[in-house]
Design a protein around this motif. Structure first.
Motif, mmCIF file in Angstrom:
data_model
loop_
_atom_site.group_PDB
_atom_site.id
_atom_site.type_symbol
_atom_site.label_atom_id
_atom_site.label_comp_id
_atom_site.label_asym_id
_atom_site.label_seq_id
_atom_site.Cartn_x
_atom_site.Cartn_y
_atom_site.Cartn_z
ATOM 1 N N LYS A 162 0.841 -1.201 0.000
ATOM 2 C CA LYS A 162 0.000 0.000 0.000
ATOM 3 C C LYS A 162 0.880 1.257 0.000
ATOM 4 O O LYS A 162 0.670 2.182 -0.791
ATOM 5 N N MET A 163 1.892 1.261 0.888
ATOM 6 C CA MET A 163 2.785 2.423 0.961
ATOM 7 C C MET A 163 3.660 2.521 -0.290
ATOM 8 O O MET A 163 3.954 3.619 -0.776
ATOM 9 N N LEU A 168 5.085 5.124 -5.516
ATOM 10 C CA LEU A 168 5.191 5.046 -6.974
ATOM 11 C C LEU A 168 4.360 6.145 -7.635
ATOM 12 O O LEU A 168 4.765 6.729 -8.642
ATOM 13 N N GLU A 169 3.201 6.428 -7.060
ATOM 14 C CA GLU A 169 2.371 7.517 -7.582
ATOM 15 C C GLU A 169 3.102 8.847 -7.446
ATOM 16 O O GLU A 169 3.042 9.701 -8.342
ATOM 17 N N LYS A 170 3.831 9.005 -6.337
ATOM 18 C CA LYS A 170 4.555 10.258 -6.074
ATOM 19 C C LYS A 170 5.669 10.481 -7.087
ATOM 20 O O LYS A 170 5.912 11.612 -7.519
ATOM 21 N N SER A 176 2.962 -2.110 -11.222
ATOM 22 C CA SER A 176 2.529 -2.870 -10.051
ATOM 23 C C SER A 176 3.688 -3.035 -9.081
ATOM 24 O O SER A 176 4.825 -3.302 -9.488
ATOM 25 N N THR A 177 3.415 -2.889 -7.791
ATOM 26 C CA THR A 177 4.465 -3.067 -6.785
ATOM 27 C C THR A 177 4.893 -4.526 -6.678
ATOM 28 O O THR A 177 5.895 -4.833 -6.043
ATOM 29 N N LEU A 223 14.231 14.346 -14.535
ATOM 30 C CA LEU A 223 14.545 15.752 -14.246
ATOM 31 C C LEU A 223 13.298 16.509 -13.801
ATOM 32 O O LEU A 223 13.343 17.335 -12.878
ATOM 33 N N ASN A 224 12.166 16.220 -14.449
ATOM 34 C CA ASN A 224 10.910 16.856 -14.040
ATOM 35 C C ASN A 224 10.501 16.426 -12.633
ATOM 36 O O ASN A 224 9.931 17.210 -11.869
ATOM 37 N N LEU A 225 10.800 15.165 -12.294
ATOM 38 C CA LEU A 225 10.526 14.683 -10.945
ATOM 39 C C LEU A 225 11.363 15.447 -9.929
ATOM 40 O O LEU A 225 10.872 15.821 -8.849
#
Length: 338
Positions: A162-163, A168-170, A176-177, A223-225
């Motif tokens: 879950k974490m 990954l979304e961040k 998939s994890t 780089l955008n991240l």
């Protein structure tokens, strides 16, 4: 107290490293046990560093005081061997306190790191050029490796994944994890490394050549991240040879040359790649790509029907029937997609 080797003793030791089975007996140099003990503490024969007593120093590496502002992207540039990665290894605890002189201050407090875990607990995370991921473990397992989510002494896999999904979304990775690391691209693996650092509550990210093995799209994504993380208050130190990327994201640029800090610049419209390169090499470059007349000779090296299989995936051929001829005096370039 540890005895500091003299310059003469250091020179003697360096000469002894060049000895081999063909060295005449009457020319062989013998190093005493006491001197070996002193040199073992102060000298790394692979990197050629010694300890000295001022600033942050490892002998041939001597950095002037460097400041990185909170929430900025600070680039570190220099030629190969300038000392960039070494400085980052000091700041992240890879080289422990006592193997260098000088002080590291983070958020106003002096840091005495004996191990990389100490720096991670402080909020500093380093991501090396060679990624430290386990290929046969899942993304979720890798993100929390040695930082497991547990419940009463047992790993809580629901919480782990879950974490991991939230992280990954961040970082913008749609995967998939449960996917194995070996089954995702290098660009995605780089994002997993950043997610792994964020899982440790990193406040300062040190990225060593993060885009070296990435294609243009993956590089732009990373780089955008970094720019997005900057907005969230995360500070980054970027080591890179790609000066166009440095100019795109960096707020400040520090140039290293021959183990010393040359200068630190605040990025503005006057900073160009040529300006940075001049600082790196110590002279004005009139012509970066001078005209040359090659003298091509006979074939001196040849590869025929070269085949290589993937070390992790059985039966997968990564190089198929490659043939190369190299002539004396020529430069052969190899190119291809990721």
């Amino acid at each position: 107290d540890v005895v500091v080797p003299t310059e003469e003793e250091i020179e003697l030791y360096e000469k002894s490293l060049l000895q081999d089975a063909n060295t005449p007996e009457d020319e062989k140099i013998t190093i005493s046990a006491e001197l070996k003990a002193a040199l073992a503490f102060y000298y790394d024969p692979v990197k050629n560093f010694f300890q000295s007593d001022d600033r942050i120093s490892l002998g041939l590496i001597d950095y002037r005081s460097e400041k990185v502002a909170s929430g900025e992207i600070h680039a570190l540039v220099g030629e190969n061997g300038a000392g960039k990665s070494t400085l980052m290894n000091v700041l992240s605890g890879v080289y422990p306190h006592g193997t260098y002189s000088g002080k590291i201050l983070f958020e106003g407090k002096e840091c005495i790191f004996k191990h990389i875990k100490d720096s991670e607990n402080t909020g500093i995370a380093i991501i090396h050029q060679e990624l430290a991921l386990e290929p046969y473990m899942s993304i979720g397992e890798n993100i929390f490796l040695c930082n497991e989510r547990s419940n009463k002494g047992f790993i809580d896999w629901n919480k782990t994944h879950k974490m991991a999904t939230e992280l990954l979304e961040k970082v913008g990775l749609k995967e998939s994890t449960h996917s194995l690391i070996k089954d995702i691209s290098v660009g995605k693996q780089q994002l997993v490394e950043i997610a792994k650092a964020l899982a440790k509550k990193a406040k300062l990210l040190i990225l060593d050549e993060p885009t070296a093995a990435l294609n243009e799209a993956d590089s732009d994504n990373l780089l955008n991240l970094m720019l997005q993380l900057k907005k969230e208050g995360i500070t980054s130190i970027l080591i890179s040879h790609k000066l166009n990327e440095v100019l795109k994201v960096a707020d400040s640029i520090t140039i290293l040359r021959d183990g010393s800090t040359i200068e630190t610049m605040k990025k503005d419209d006057t900073i160009t790649e040529d300006r940075i390169i001049s600082g790196m090499v110590g002279r004005q470059l009139v012509n970066r790509y001078p005209v040359r007349t090659p003298k091509i000779g006979e074939v001196c090296f040849e590869v025929k029907n070269w085949n290589v299989y993937h070390p992790l995936v059985e039966g997968r051929k990564v190089i198929k029937d490659v043939n190369i001829k190299l002539h004396r005096g020529e430069i052969v370039g190899l190119s291809g997609l990721m």
